[in-house]
Scaffold this motif. Structure first.
Motif, PDB file in Angstrom:
ATOM      1  N   HIS A  14      -9.510  -0.842   1.569  1.00 54.62           N
ATOM      2  CA  HIS A  14      -9.629  -0.073   2.957  1.00 54.62           C
ATOM      3  C   HIS A  14     -10.667   0.807   3.041  1.00 54.62           C
ATOM      4  O   HIS A  14     -11.864   0.491   2.766  1.00 54.62           O
ATOM      5  CB  HIS A  14      -8.118   0.569   3.097  1.00 54.62           C
ATOM      6  CG  HIS A  14      -7.897   0.579   4.365  1.00 54.62           C
ATOM      7  ND1 HIS A  14      -7.986  -0.461   5.636  1.00 54.62           N
ATOM      8  CD2 HIS A  14      -7.328   1.872   5.164  1.00 54.62           C
ATOM      9  CE1 HIS A  14      -7.675   0.080   6.498  1.00 54.62           C
ATOM     10  NE2 HIS A  14      -7.246   1.209   6.495  1.00 54.62           N
ATOM     11  N   ALA A  15     -10.250   2.304   3.121  1.00 58.74           N
ATOM     12  CA  ALA A  15     -11.340   2.999   3.084  1.00 58.74           C
ATOM     13  C   ALA A  15     -11.460   3.868   2.057  1.00 58.74           C
ATOM     14  O   ALA A  15     -12.307   4.942   2.042  1.00 58.74           O
ATOM     15  CB  ALA A  15     -11.374   4.006   4.465  1.00 58.74           C
ATOM     16  N   ASN A  36      -1.256   0.802   0.100  1.00 55.42           N
ATOM     17  CA  ASN A  36      -2.857   0.056   0.435  1.00 55.42           C
ATOM     18  C   ASN A  36      -2.655  -1.423  -0.121  1.00 55.42           C
ATOM     19  O   ASN A  36      -2.673  -1.646  -1.333  1.00 55.42           O
ATOM     20  CB  ASN A  36      -3.850   0.787   0.065  1.00 55.42           C
ATOM     21  CG  ASN A  36      -5.050   0.112   0.368  1.00 55.42           C
ATOM     22  OD1 ASN A  36      -5.225  -1.203   0.512  1.00 55.42           O
ATOM     23  ND2 ASN A  36      -5.980   1.074   0.014  1.00 55.42           N
ATOM     24  N   ASP A  61      -3.567   5.722   6.786  1.00 59.99           N
ATOM     25  CA  ASP A  61      -4.363   4.945   6.036  1.00 59.99           C
ATOM     26  C   ASP A  61      -5.628   5.668   5.528  1.00 59.99           C
ATOM     27  O   ASP A  61      -6.430   4.933   4.886  1.00 59.99           O
ATOM     28  CB  ASP A  61      -4.809   3.545   6.645  1.00 59.99           C
ATOM     29  CG  ASP A  61      -5.494   3.876   7.914  1.00 59.99           C
ATOM     30  OD1 ASP A  61      -5.146   4.768   8.811  1.00 59.99           O
ATOM     31  OD2 ASP A  61      -6.295   3.081   8.322  1.00 59.99           O
ATOM     32  N   HIS A  62      -5.751   6.895   5.751  1.00 67.52           N
ATOM     33  CA  HIS A  62      -6.806   7.826   5.304  1.00 67.52           C
ATOM     34  C   HIS A  62      -6.246   9.181   4.658  1.00 67.52           C
ATOM     35  O   HIS A  62      -6.966   9.299   3.401  1.00 67.52           O
ATOM     36  CB  HIS A  62      -7.788   8.314   6.695  1.00 67.52           C
ATOM     37  CG  HIS A  62      -8.403   7.098   7.055  1.00 67.52           C
ATOM     38  ND1 HIS A  62      -9.455   6.735   6.788  1.00 67.52           N
ATOM     39  CD2 HIS A  62      -7.678   5.934   7.925  1.00 67.52           C
ATOM     40  CE1 HIS A  62      -9.807   5.379   7.459  1.00 67.52           C
ATOM     41  NE2 HIS A  62      -8.825   4.973   8.130  1.00 67.52           N
ATOM     42  N   ASP A 152     -13.307   6.615  10.058  1.00 71.04           N
ATOM     43  CA  ASP A 152     -13.264   5.424  11.075  1.00 71.04           C
ATOM     44  C   ASP A 152     -14.008   5.885  12.240  1.00 71.04           C
ATOM     45  O   ASP A 152     -13.889   7.029  12.570  1.00 71.04           O
ATOM     46  CB  ASP A 152     -11.639   5.549  11.410  1.00 71.04           C
ATOM     47  CG  ASP A 152     -10.711   4.654  10.723  1.00 71.04           C
ATOM     48  OD1 ASP A 152     -11.194   4.146   9.786  1.00 71.04           O
ATOM     49  OD2 ASP A 152      -9.551   4.638  10.818  1.00 71.04           O
ATOM     50  N   PRO A 174     -17.186   1.555   8.169  1.00 67.08           N
ATOM     51  CA  PRO A 174     -16.149   0.451   8.604  1.00 67.08           C
ATOM     52  C   PRO A 174     -16.705  -0.666   9.646  1.00 67.08           C
ATOM     53  O   PRO A 174     -17.578  -0.400  10.276  1.00 67.08           O
ATOM     54  CB  PRO A 174     -15.228   1.477   9.395  1.00 67.08           C
ATOM     55  CG  PRO A 174     -16.180   2.373  10.257  1.00 67.08           C
ATOM     56  CD  PRO A 174     -17.123   2.674   8.915  1.00 67.08           C
ATOM     57  N   THR A 180     -12.135   0.305  14.835  1.00 63.69           N
ATOM     58  CA  THR A 180     -13.468   1.020  14.446  1.00 63.69           C
ATOM     59  C   THR A 180     -14.536   0.010  14.987  1.00 63.69           C
ATOM     60  O   THR A 180     -14.422  -0.999  15.393  1.00 63.69           O
ATOM     61  CB  THR A 180     -13.726   0.789  12.980  1.00 63.69           C
ATOM     62  OG1 THR A 180     -13.678  -0.090  12.370  1.00 63.69           O
ATOM     63  CG2 THR A 180     -12.539   1.913  12.204  1.00 63.69           C
ATOM     64  N   HIS A 202     -13.141  -0.688   5.335  1.00 63.20           N
ATOM     65  CA  HIS A 202     -12.065  -0.841   6.426  1.00 63.20           C
ATOM     66  C   HIS A 202     -11.977  -2.208   7.223  1.00 63.20           C
ATOM     67  O   HIS A 202     -12.063  -2.353   8.145  1.00 63.20           O
ATOM     68  CB  HIS A 202     -12.291   0.180   7.507  1.00 63.20           C
ATOM     69  CG  HIS A 202     -10.932   0.676   8.418  1.00 63.20           C
ATOM     70  ND1 HIS A 202     -10.522   0.087   9.454  1.00 63.20           N
ATOM     71  CD2 HIS A 202     -10.256   1.790   8.255  1.00 63.20           C
ATOM     72  CE1 HIS A 202      -9.628   0.839   9.796  1.00 63.20           C
ATOM     73  NE2 HIS A 202      -9.359   1.790   9.096  1.00 63.20           N
ATOM     74  N   THR A 205      -8.162  -5.502   5.230  1.00 61.78           N
ATOM     75  CA  THR A 205      -6.796  -5.030   4.750  1.00 61.78           C
ATOM     76  C   THR A 205      -5.586  -5.445   5.317  1.00 61.78           C
ATOM     77  O   THR A 205      -4.733  -6.071   4.769  1.00 61.78           O
ATOM     78  CB  THR A 205      -6.835  -3.598   4.908  1.00 61.78           C
ATOM     79  OG1 THR A 205      -8.055  -3.003   4.629  1.00 61.78           O
ATOM     80  CG2 THR A 205      -5.792  -2.683   3.965  1.00 61.78           C
ATOM     81  N   LEU A 209      -8.092  -6.585  11.036  1.00 61.03           N
ATOM     82  CA  LEU A 209      -9.402  -5.997  10.701  1.00 61.03           C
ATOM     83  C   LEU A 209     -10.289  -7.323  10.260  1.00 61.03           C
ATOM     84  O   LEU A 209     -10.510  -7.583   8.996  1.00 61.03           O
ATOM     85  CB  LEU A 209      -9.393  -4.975   9.504  1.00 61.03           C
ATOM     86  CG  LEU A 209      -8.310  -3.834   9.845  1.00 61.03           C
ATOM     87  CD1 LEU A 209      -8.285  -2.760   8.657  1.00 61.03           C
ATOM     88  CD2 LEU A 209      -8.988  -3.104  10.888  1.00 61.03           C
TER      89      LEU A 209
END
Ligand code: NI
Ligand code: MN
Length: 238
Positions: A14-15, A36, A61-62, A152, A174, A180, A202, A205, A209
């Motif tokens: 992810h990020a 995650n 998610d961050h 994002d 991302p 994003t 990003h 996931t 996305l």
């Protein structure tokens, strides 16, 4: 002149990015580990030190495991004033809230908070708590190597100013679309940022996305932008 020494980056899906500095310090950016689906199993449990956390914005998610990790390791935790106030209210002790345009020293790194074109809030008990602005970070490590983690964001023309002011060599961007930038925007972002390398984040996931590193590479080639796509699998080091 040789290239400045750079930290080791580990992509945690992810990020989420782990940064290992030459002095041994461990920094996590957007530490979404538990929950995650792309995070390597045991990534949180196997941590034996954590010196700092950078949080780009309040979305789950961050923000991720910032509360649990903040209590377990007492790292310096950097985010907007609002995100840090939230974390402090949850018992995280070493927060250092800031805002866009500002810089501060974190483990010897110069960390600048920059804008993102996105939203920010913290979901709790079915309500949304105001999270300040969404942001990204430009990080200059000792020796001069500079990277940008965009958090994002949609593309924005002021990425040109990030290039002019900070000259990042590497960007984490991302590419997933929906929330994003998509690969087409991200390729243009690479051009605006004048970075030589991009690590896509990003994406993949969740099914929504849908952007891929291959699509980013195609767009870069089509635009004639000289930027290398460094595709990392979760758990992979760079
Ligand atoms: Ni977000
Ligand atoms: Mn996100």
């Amino acid at each position: 002149m040789s290239a400045p020494s750079r930290p080791t980056f580990t992509y945690l899906g992810h990020a989420a990015v782990r940064v290992d500095l030459p002095g041994g310090e461990v920094v996590l950016i957007d530490p979404f580990l538990e929950g995650n689906p792309k995070c390597p199993p045991g990534a949180a449990a196997s941590l034996d030190r954590l010196d700092a956390i950078l949080v780009t914005h309040g979305h789950g998610d961050h923000l991720g495991d910032s509360v649990a990790l903040g209590k377990r390791f007492q790292p310096k935790v950097v985010g907007t004033f609002e995100v840090c106030a939230y974390l402090a209210s949850k018992g995280v002790e070493r927060t250092s809230g800031m805002n866009v345009g500002g810089s501060q020293d974190v483990c010897g790194m110069r960390v600048t908070q920059v804008q993102a074109l996105h939203t920010s809030s913290i979901e709790e008990g079915g309500r949304l708590i105001y999270g300040g602005e969404a942001t990204g970070f430009v990080v200059r490590v000792p020796g001069g190597f500079t990277f940008y983690h965009a958090g994002d964001t949609a593309i924005f023309l002021d990425m040109q100013l990030i290039a002019e002011l900070y000259r990042p060599q590497l960007a984490f961007l991302p590419i997933g679309d929906h929330y994003t930038m998509d690969p087409s925007q991200a390729a243009r972002a690479c051009k605006l940022l004048e970075v030589r390398q991009v690590i896509p984040i990003h994406w993949g996931t969740f099914p929504v996305l849908s952007g891929t590193p291959a699509a980013l590479q195609r767009e870069l080639d089509r635009l004639g932008v000289n930027c290398e796509v460094v595709k990392l699998e979760p758990g992979e080091k760079y």
